[in-house]
Scaffold this motif. Structure first.
Motif, PDB file in Angstrom:
ATOM      1  N   UNK A 276      17.252 -14.845  45.294  1.00 25.53           N
ATOM      2  CA  UNK A 276      16.593 -13.624  45.783  1.00 25.53           C
ATOM      3  C   UNK A 276      17.462 -12.393  45.575  1.00 25.53           C
ATOM      4  N   UNK A 277      18.784 -12.590  45.684  1.00 16.68           N
ATOM      5  CA  UNK A 277      19.703 -11.461  45.593  1.00 16.68           C
ATOM      6  C   UNK A 277      20.326 -11.329  44.201  1.00 16.68           C
ATOM      7  N   UNK A 278      19.773 -12.045  43.245  1.00 17.24           N
ATOM      8  CA  UNK A 278      20.286 -12.027  41.871  1.00 17.24           C
ATOM      9  C   UNK A 278      21.784 -12.295  41.797  1.00 17.24           C
ATOM     10  N   UNK A 279      22.236 -13.207  42.617  1.00 25.17           N
ATOM     11  CA  UNK A 279      23.661 -13.552  42.613  1.00 25.17           C
ATOM     12  C   UNK A 279      23.865 -14.826  41.797  1.00 25.17           C
ATOM     13  N   UNK A 280      25.024 -14.964  41.186  1.00 27.23           N
ATOM     14  CA  UNK A 280      25.288 -16.213  40.440  1.00 27.23           C
ATOM     15  C   UNK A 280      25.375 -17.394  41.402  1.00 27.23           C
ATOM     16  N   UNK A 281      25.084 -18.566  40.898  1.00 26.41           N
ATOM     17  CA  UNK A 281      25.118 -19.771  41.751  1.00 26.41           C
ATOM     18  C   UNK A 281      26.143 -20.763  41.193  1.00 26.41           C
ATOM     19  N   UNK A 282      27.414 -20.495  41.504  1.00 27.84           N
ATOM     20  CA  UNK A 282      28.453 -21.376  40.941  1.00 27.84           C
ATOM     21  C   UNK A 282      28.451 -22.762  41.589  1.00 27.84           C
ATOM     22  N   UNK A 283      27.864 -22.854  42.803  1.00 24.78           N
ATOM     23  CA  UNK A 283      27.951 -24.114  43.571  1.00 24.78           C
ATOM     24  C   UNK A 283      27.088 -25.192  42.947  1.00 24.78           C
ATOM     25  N   UNK A 284      25.918 -24.754  42.499  1.00 25.55           N
ATOM     26  CA  UNK A 284      24.970 -25.715  41.934  1.00 25.55           C
ATOM     27  C   UNK A 284      25.572 -26.398  40.702  1.00 25.55           C
ATOM     28  N   UNK A 285      26.169 -25.555  39.829  1.00 26.65           N
ATOM     29  CA  UNK A 285      26.757 -26.106  38.604  1.00 26.65           C
ATOM     30  C   UNK A 285      27.911 -27.040  38.951  1.00 26.65           C
ATOM     31  N   UNK A 286      28.668 -26.656  39.986  1.00 26.94           N
ATOM     32  CA  UNK A 286      29.854 -27.430  40.356  1.00 26.94           C
ATOM     33  C   UNK A 286      29.480 -28.782  40.947  1.00 26.94           C
ATOM     34  N   UNK A 287      28.320 -28.819  41.629  1.00 27.13           N
ATOM     35  CA  UNK A 287      27.967 -30.054  42.334  1.00 27.13           C
ATOM     36  C   UNK A 287      27.240 -31.044  41.425  1.00 27.13           C
ATOM     37  N   UNK A 288      27.064 -30.660  40.147  1.00 28.07           N
ATOM     38  CA  UNK A 288      26.294 -31.519  39.246  1.00 28.07           C
ATOM     39  C   UNK A 288      27.019 -32.849  38.972  1.00 28.07           C
ATOM     40  N   UNK A 289      26.239 -33.910  38.898  1.00 27.54           N
ATOM     41  CA  UNK A 289      26.822 -35.232  38.608  1.00 27.54           C
ATOM     42  C   UNK A 289      26.110 -35.839  37.405  1.00 27.54           C
ATOM     43  N   UNK A 290      26.882 -36.467  36.547  1.00 30.47           N
ATOM     44  CA  UNK A 290      26.260 -37.166  35.415  1.00 30.47           C
ATOM     45  C   UNK A 290      25.797 -38.545  35.907  1.00 30.47           C
ATOM     46  N   UNK A 291      24.541 -38.848  35.678  1.00 28.62           N
ATOM     47  CA  UNK A 291      23.998 -40.139  36.114  1.00 28.62           C
ATOM     48  C   UNK A 291      24.040 -41.137  34.960  1.00 28.62           C
ATOM     49  N   UNK A 292      23.506 -40.700  33.792  1.00 24.95           N
ATOM     50  CA  UNK A 292      23.488 -41.586  32.624  1.00 24.95           C
ATOM     51  C   UNK A 292      24.515 -41.068  31.635  1.00 24.95           C
ATOM     52  N   UNK A 293      25.611 -41.787  31.467  1.00 20.87           N
ATOM     53  CA  UNK A 293      26.694 -41.326  30.596  1.00 20.87           C
ATOM     54  C   UNK A 293      26.297 -41.429  29.125  1.00 20.87           C
ATOM     55  N   UNK A 294      25.553 -42.453  28.787  1.00 20.03           N
ATOM     56  CA  UNK A 294      25.177 -42.654  27.380  1.00 20.03           C
ATOM     57  C   UNK A 294      24.334 -41.492  26.859  1.00 20.03           C
ATOM     58  N   UNK A 295      23.407 -41.029  27.711  1.00 18.78           N
ATOM     59  CA  UNK A 295      22.493 -39.973  27.268  1.00 18.78           C
ATOM     60  C   UNK A 295      22.823 -38.616  27.884  1.00 18.78           C
ATOM     61  N   UNK A 296      23.924 -38.574  28.660  1.00 24.74           N
ATOM     62  CA  UNK A 296      24.376 -37.347  29.312  1.00 24.74           C
ATOM     63  C   UNK A 296      23.269 -36.686  30.151  1.00 24.74           C
ATOM     64  N   UNK A 297      22.675 -37.474  31.041  1.00 24.68           N
ATOM     65  CA  UNK A 297      21.620 -36.955  31.910  1.00 24.68           C
ATOM     66  C   UNK A 297      22.214 -36.739  33.309  1.00 24.68           C
ATOM     67  N   UNK A 298      22.036 -35.516  33.846  1.00 22.77           N
ATOM     68  CA  UNK A 298      22.615 -35.192  35.151  1.00 22.77           C
ATOM     69  C   UNK A 298      21.584 -35.362  36.268  1.00 22.77           C
ATOM     70  N   UNK A 299      22.101 -35.413  37.490  1.00 24.76           N
ATOM     71  CA  UNK A 299      21.204 -35.495  38.648  1.00 24.76           C
ATOM     72  C   UNK A 299      20.302 -34.261  38.727  1.00 24.76           C
ATOM     73  N   UNK A 300      20.872 -33.100  38.326  1.00 23.24           N
ATOM     74  CA  UNK A 300      20.070 -31.877  38.410  1.00 23.24           C
ATOM     75  C   UNK A 300      18.942 -31.851  37.389  1.00 23.24           C
TER      76      UNK A 300
END
Lengths: 202, 396
Positions: free
Chosen positions: A130-154
């Motif tokens: 809403x405030x047009x602020x960057x969201x560094x937390x979301x990117x930081x909290x990302x986890x890779x679920x499938x390593x072979x295909x590089x698919x993240x939880x997000x």
């Protein structure tokens, strides 16, 4: 002694269930800076979180919950924990921290009822957007679920939320997740079910 | 008093979960205590013969309640074992001559889960008849399956434990017989509440549990009409004429027989009394609590059961809040099943999933009075109001 654990809630859970803290009351004029909503009545659990934010910190919080005793208690204790936290700290609250603050939960309650942290993150995301602020937390909290295909939880989260995929098979078809070594499949299936639940699909 | 002993001094204790289990009748408790030093009913000496006589007396008591001849009563550990035994008979018949089992979508897990296991382990085929929006099996759908001519056993419960809806078993039995199928009914939830007559209905098998009619837990019966196919589930002994091995539970059987006779004797007066209390609860809730709905066709309910959905409130929360007030009920919410899905019975009966999560079952019994109903009507409305205040109420 007889094992009563399966259905026994801790004293802390019962206290928060009977007298939950920081409920959004109908008469109160609480103007939120960010709002988050996860789950649905059809899922059996729904949480709404409203935040007031100043100087990058959670100044105040209100919430509503449709759900069982542990759902109500876990959102209540989370609302106590988060007050005064920086957005970064708040974003990093985990279900494990909430459960530990509650002095434990019966095992079968763990996944379905602890949605408070997700609603909190959704409210922070909403505030930043809403405030047009960057969201560094979301990117930081990302986890890779499938390593072979590089698919993240997000990525899975986005696909579930947009209903681009409705079944695990569709998810696999779309992304190739779990189709190479297959190691992640069980974990990914659990995550898929949980995300369907969080986004209010049964 | 068995259940009342949970109560602390000065606190009210209101037990409204009689479809889960019932408090043992006083005469049954006394009888049970007297029989704790029984001998082995298979022993030849006087002590054993005396214990056997008590078992046979109980068999007559069960026969009176069920409307069958005493020789057709086989004592088991309860309805789950009885149901499993019948399905096992069908499995054996299918192995010999093919065919499948027909049941319904709202049967007790001891039927549905066992069918799933049979399918997974042994490839046994089965079909589940759907139910209508009032929770009653759709007889035309049952017939559609039966006309295929390959159904070996049809199993339909007499009344459902969650909704209390009485099923058209007499009609289902006639149809099953017309199409060459044996017929079994799980009569657990009807006994002592509604009409049941094994012989008049023409059923081949029936199951029951004594603790649902004020007898002890751990004893029940399977009724098998003479001449119908039979294979024991438990083997290795000669008890029950070789039909069910295991040392006679003369202690509990005797107490159960007393409860069975009392259930038979009091059925008319109790059914009327319970229906009046149940209707008072229903009317009182309608007056005091907005946004509620009732599950199960009211024209076909056993007299003691009321299943209610409280919109926008989750069932387990209501259950626990009532527990704080000393009121015992059950819920069809997912939280109670330990999964993400709420009651399969309510879902199969057309209850919207939101309402299934919000459902509470009140099941009344012998010990309940008008005071209990008034107490619930005093305590429940503010609980619902409070939980609705903190609820998201389905906001988007």
């Amino acid at each position: 002694m007889i094992d009563l654990n399966e259905w026994t809630y801790s004293k802390i859970v019962m206290e928060h269930f009977r007298n939950p803290h920081n409920i959004l009351s109908e008469n109160e004029k609480f103007i939120p800076d960010g709002e988050g909503n996860v789950g649905s009545l059809a899922c059996g659990d729904q949480m709404y979180v409203a935040l007031q934010i100043s100087d990058g910190k959670v100044k105040d919080i209100r919430w509503l919950t449709y759900g069982c005793a542990s759902a109500i208690a876990s959102t209540s204790i989370m609302s106590d924990m988060v007050k005064g936290m920086s957005l970064e700290q708040a974003y990093e609250i985990t279900p494990e921290q909430i459960v530990s603050a509650l002095d434990g939960l019966p095992e079968h309650k763990f996944h379905c009822s602890v949605l408070g942290d997700k609603a909190l993150r959704a409210a922070i995301d909403d505030y930043l957007k809403k405030n047009n602020l960057p969201n560094p937390y979301k990117a930081k909290s990302v986890k890779i679920i499938c390593e072979c295909k590089n698919i993240t939880d997000q990525r899975i989260d986005e696909l579930v939320a947009s209903q681009e995929v409705r079944t695990f098979a569709e998810l696999q078809e779309k992304t190739g997740l779990g189709t190479v070594c297959g190691k992640c499949k069980a974990k990914a299936q659990d995550l898929f079910a949980e995300l369907r639940h969080i986004h209010g699909f049964v | 008093m068995a259940i009342e002993s949970e109560k602390n001094e000065g606190e009210r204790f209101t037990y409204l979960d009689n479809n889960a289990t019932t408090p043992m009748l006083e005469q049954a408790r006394i009888a049970l205590a007297e029989r704790l030093l029984d001998g082995n009913a298979s022993s030849m000496y006087a002590l054993g013969r005396k214990s056997k006589a008590f078992v046979e007396d109980a068999r007559k008591g069960f026969a009176e309640l069920l409307g069958c001849v005493p020789d057709d009563v086989i004592f088991t550990s309860g309805a789950t074992e009885s149901n499993d035994t019948v399905l096992n008979i069908a499995k054996r018949l299918i192995r010999e001559k093919g065919g499948r089992i027909l049941s319904s979508a709202i049967e007790h897990p001891s039927i549905i889960e066992t069918l799933k296991r049979f399918e997974a382990d042994d490839g046994v085929e089965y079909s589940l008849c759907p139910v209508d929006g009032g929770g009653r099996i759709i007889v035309s759908e049952l017939e559609k399956e039966l006309v295929k001519g390959d159904v070996v056993l049809t199993s339909i419960m007499a009344a459902n434990n969650e909704t209390g809806v009485i099923q058209p078993i007499s009609q289902a039995c006639d149809l099953a017989h017309r199409h060459g199928s044996l017929f079994h009914t799980d009569a657990t939830q009807i006994l002592g509440k509604g009409d049941f007559d094994f012989n008049a209905g023409g059923y081949d098998y029936a199951s029951c549990s004594a603790h649902k009619f004020y007898g002890p837990k751990g004893v029940g019966a399977l009724v098998v009409r003479s001449g119908r196919p039979y294979y024991p589930l438990l083997t290795g002994g000669h008890q029950e004429g070789g039909r069910r091995s295991g040392t006679y539970n003369s202690t509990c059987a005797y107490a159960a027989g007393i409860a069975a006779r009392a259930a038979k004797a009091d059925i008319r007066s109790e059914a009327g009394r319970l229906a009046a209390l149940r209707d008072r609860l229903r009317e009182g809730l309608l007056e005091r609590v907005p946004d509620i709905s009732f599950n199960g066709n009211p024209d076909y309910l056993v007299p003691n059961t009321l299943n209610v959905s409280f919109r926008n409130v989750e069932g387990e929360s209501i259950l626990l809040m009532l527990d704080f007030e000393g009121i015992c009920v059950s819920t069809g919410s997912a939280c109670a099943t330990g999964s993400l899905e709420p009651s399969y019975v309510l879902l199969a009966s057309g209850t919207p999933i939101e309402d299934a999560h919000s459902s509470i079952r009140f099941s009344l019994g012998r010990e309940n009075t008008g005071e209990d109903i008034d107490y619930v009507l005093e305590k429940l409305p503010p609980i619902i109001e409070r939980l609705r205040q903190i609820s998201t109420r389905g906001r988007k």
